[in-house]
Design a protein around this motif. Sequence first.
Motif, mmCIF file in Angstrom:
data_model
loop_
_atom_site.group_PDB
_atom_site.id
_atom_site.type_symbol
_atom_site.label_atom_id
_atom_site.label_comp_id
_atom_site.label_asym_id
_atom_site.label_seq_id
_atom_site.Cartn_x
_atom_site.Cartn_y
_atom_site.Cartn_z
ATOM 1 N N GLY A 14 0.794 -1.217 0.000
ATOM 2 C CA GLY A 14 0.000 0.000 0.000
ATOM 3 C C GLY A 14 0.828 1.270 0.000
ATOM 4 N N GLY A 15 2.110 1.128 0.233
ATOM 5 C CA GLY A 15 3.000 2.285 0.278
ATOM 6 C C GLY A 15 3.465 2.725 -1.100
ATOM 7 N N SER A 16 4.372 3.700 -1.097
ATOM 8 C CA SER A 16 4.856 4.287 -2.343
ATOM 9 C C SER A 16 6.373 4.384 -2.344
ATOM 10 C CB SER A 16 4.287 5.699 -2.523
ATOM 11 O OG SER A 16 2.878 5.690 -2.606
ATOM 12 N N LEU A 17 6.925 4.344 -3.529
ATOM 13 C CA LEU A 17 8.341 4.598 -3.750
ATOM 14 C C LEU A 17 8.480 5.339 -5.074
ATOM 15 C CD1 LEU A 17 10.211 1.241 -2.908
ATOM 16 C CD2 LEU A 17 10.451 3.413 -1.692
ATOM 17 N N ARG A 18 9.548 6.115 -5.187
ATOM 18 C CA ARG A 18 9.856 6.734 -6.470
ATOM 19 C C ARG A 18 11.260 6.319 -6.885
ATOM 20 N NH1 ARG A 18 10.339 12.901 -8.817
ATOM 21 N NH2 ARG A 18 12.316 12.897 -7.680
ATOM 22 N N TYR A 58 2.381 1.191 -20.327
ATOM 23 C CA TYR A 58 2.451 0.512 -19.039
ATOM 24 C C TYR A 58 2.051 -0.949 -19.191
ATOM 25 C CZ TYR A 58 2.465 5.202 -16.967
ATOM 26 O OH TYR A 58 2.776 6.492 -16.628
ATOM 27 N N ALA A 59 2.641 -1.775 -18.359
ATOM 28 C CA ALA A 59 2.171 -3.151 -18.241
ATOM 29 C C ALA A 59 0.808 -3.120 -17.557
ATOM 30 C CB ALA A 59 3.159 -3.968 -17.424
ATOM 31 N N ASP A 60 -0.044 -4.059 -17.914
ATOM 32 C CA ASP A 60 -1.387 -4.105 -17.319
ATOM 33 C C ASP A 60 -1.324 -4.208 -15.796
ATOM 34 O OD1 ASP A 60 -2.921 -6.070 -19.988
ATOM 35 O OD2 ASP A 60 -2.569 -3.917 -19.800
ATOM 36 N N SER A 61 -0.318 -4.884 -15.295
ATOM 37 C CA SER A 61 -0.223 -5.135 -13.855
ATOM 38 C C SER A 61 0.066 -3.870 -13.046
ATOM 39 C CB SER A 61 0.866 -6.170 -13.582
ATOM 40 O OG SER A 61 2.117 -5.721 -14.080
ATOM 41 N N VAL A 62 0.516 -2.802 -13.712
ATOM 42 C CA VAL A 62 0.865 -1.583 -12.965
ATOM 43 C C VAL A 62 0.019 -0.380 -13.375
ATOM 44 C CG1 VAL A 62 3.224 -2.439 -12.731
ATOM 45 C CG2 VAL A 62 2.696 -0.758 -14.515
ATOM 46 N N LYS A 63 -0.824 -0.543 -14.369
ATOM 47 C CA LYS A 63 -1.657 0.584 -14.815
ATOM 48 C C LYS A 63 -2.493 1.115 -13.668
ATOM 49 C CE LYS A 63 -2.185 -0.396 -19.753
ATOM 50 N NZ LYS A 63 -3.100 -0.907 -20.806
ATOM 51 N N GLY A 64 -2.504 2.435 -13.570
ATOM 52 C CA GLY A 64 -3.282 3.075 -12.521
ATOM 53 C C GLY A 64 -2.551 3.199 -11.199
ATOM 54 N N ARG A 65 -1.409 2.527 -11.072
ATOM 55 C CA ARG A 65 -0.636 2.584 -9.833
ATOM 56 C C ARG A 65 0.730 3.230 -10.043
ATOM 57 N NH1 ARG A 65 0.999 -1.950 -7.430
ATOM 58 N NH2 ARG A 65 1.110 -3.190 -9.353
ATOM 59 N N PHE A 66 1.337 2.987 -11.199
ATOM 60 C CA PHE A 66 2.669 3.507 -11.488
ATOM 61 C C PHE A 66 2.562 4.624 -12.522
ATOM 62 C CE2 PHE A 66 5.312 -0.610 -10.574
ATOM 63 C CZ PHE A 66 4.706 -0.702 -9.335
ATOM 64 N N THR A 67 3.461 5.596 -12.406
ATOM 65 C CA THR A 67 3.535 6.690 -13.372
ATOM 66 C C THR A 67 4.989 6.927 -13.759
ATOM 67 O OG1 THR A 67 1.588 7.762 -12.398
ATOM 68 C CG2 THR A 67 2.997 9.101 -13.834
ATOM 69 N N ASN A 82 2.830 3.718 -6.647
ATOM 70 C CA ASN A 82 1.871 3.854 -5.557
ATOM 71 C C ASN A 82 1.112 2.546 -5.364
ATOM 72 O OD1 ASN A 82 2.575 6.614 -5.327
ATOM 73 N ND2 ASN A 82 1.020 7.187 -6.841
ATOM 74 N N ALA A 83 0.463 2.432 -4.232
ATOM 75 C CA ALA A 83 -0.340 1.241 -3.940
ATOM 76 C C ALA A 83 0.450 -0.035 -4.203
ATOM 77 C CB ALA A 83 -1.636 1.260 -4.756
ATOM 78 N N LEU A 84 1.647 -0.070 -3.693
ATOM 79 C CA LEU A 84 2.533 -1.207 -3.962
ATOM 80 C C LEU A 84 1.992 -2.496 -3.361
ATOM 81 C CD1 LEU A 84 5.903 0.648 -3.561
ATOM 82 C CD2 LEU A 84 5.265 -0.705 -5.552
ATOM 83 N N LYS A 85 2.258 -3.582 -4.071
ATOM 84 C CA LYS A 85 1.816 -4.905 -3.665
ATOM 85 C C LYS A 85 3.035 -5.809 -3.493
ATOM 86 C CE LYS A 85 -2.251 -4.415 -6.662
ATOM 87 N NZ LYS A 85 -2.999 -5.018 -7.803
ATOM 88 N N PRO A 86 2.908 -6.861 -2.698
ATOM 89 C CA PRO A 86 4.041 -7.786 -2.550
ATOM 90 C C PRO A 86 4.536 -8.338 -3.891
ATOM 91 C CG PRO A 86 2.439 -8.188 -0.843
ATOM 92 C CD PRO A 86 1.816 -7.180 -1.768
ATOM 93 N N THR A 116 17.866 -1.653 -9.141
ATOM 94 C CA THR A 116 17.651 -1.245 -7.757
ATOM 95 C C THR A 116 16.555 -2.135 -7.167
ATOM 96 O OG1 THR A 116 17.191 0.642 -6.293
ATOM 97 C CG2 THR A 116 15.988 0.587 -8.393
ATOM 98 N N GLN A 117 16.784 -2.617 -5.966
ATOM 99 C CA GLN A 117 15.877 -3.593 -5.347
ATOM 100 C C GLN A 117 14.671 -2.893 -4.729
ATOM 101 O OE1 GLN A 117 16.147 -7.189 -4.983
ATOM 102 N NE2 GLN A 117 14.038 -6.899 -4.277
ATOM 103 N N VAL A 118 13.504 -3.417 -5.049
ATOM 104 C CA VAL A 118 12.259 -2.977 -4.422
ATOM 105 C C VAL A 118 11.659 -4.185 -3.719
ATOM 106 C CG1 VAL A 118 9.915 -2.156 -4.816
ATOM 107 C CG2 VAL A 118 11.821 -1.137 -6.073
ATOM 108 N N THR A 119 11.406 -4.040 -2.435
ATOM 109 C CA THR A 119 10.811 -5.114 -1.649
ATOM 110 C C THR A 119 9.553 -4.585 -0.972
ATOM 111 O OG1 THR A 119 12.986 -6.088 -1.241
ATOM 112 C CG2 THR A 119 11.170 -6.810 0.164
ATOM 113 N N VAL A 120 8.439 -5.258 -1.229
ATOM 114 C CA VAL A 120 7.164 -4.852 -0.654
ATOM 115 C C VAL A 120 6.720 -5.940 0.316
ATOM 116 C CG1 VAL A 120 4.812 -4.103 -1.108
ATOM 117 C CG2 VAL A 120 6.611 -3.662 -2.802
ATOM 118 N N SER A 121 6.584 -5.581 1.561
ATOM 119 C CA SER A 121 6.180 -6.552 2.576
ATOM 120 C C SER A 121 4.670 -6.533 2.758
ATOM 121 C CB SER A 121 6.866 -6.234 3.904
ATOM 122 O OG SER A 121 6.468 -4.959 4.368
ATOM 123 N N SER A 122 4.134 -7.692 3.097
ATOM 124 C CA SER A 122 2.673 -7.800 3.260
ATOM 125 C C SER A 122 2.259 -7.511 4.690
ATOM 126 C CB SER A 122 2.228 -9.203 2.858
ATOM 127 O OG SER A 122 2.904 -10.163 3.616
#
Length: 122
Positions: A14-18, A58-67, A82-86, A116-122
Motif C-alpha cells: 500500500g506504500g509508495s516509492l519513487r 504501461y504493463a497491465d499489472s501496474v496501470k493506474g498505480r505507477f507513473t 503507488n499502492a505497492l503490492k508484494p 535497484t531492489q524494491v521489496t514490498v512486505s505484506s
Amino acid sequence: VQLQASGGGLVQAGGSLRLSCAASGRTFSNYVMAWFRQAPGKEREFVSAISWHTSRGYADSVKGRFTISRDNAKKMVYLQMNALKPEDTAVYYCAAARWTTVTSSSDDYSYWGQGTQVTVSS
C-alpha cells in the motif's frame, strides 16, 4: 548512454516509492526510456516506457498505480510507484532504446542500468 538507477527500498504493501534513473550522454532526448523488473526465479518483464515526446506505455499489472516521467533537461527518468503490492517485489532496471515510439520488448533496449531492489512486505 550510461544509466544509474536509484530509489529502491523496503516498503509495506500500500506504500509508495519513487525510482530515479540518471542518464549520461548528449542525446538523451532521442531515446525511449523504460523500466523493467525481474523477480526471483522469473524472467525480466516490462513495467513502463516513455518516449522523448512523453508518449507512455504501461504493463497491465501496474496501470493506474505507477507513473513514468522524464526530465530531458536533467537527463532523468522517474517511476512513481503507488499502492505497492508484494508481487511488485523485484529488481527494477532502467533501460534506453534509440526508438521514437515506446516499446515493451527488452530486445529493443541497448542500454541498461544496474538495477535497484524494491521489496514490498505484506
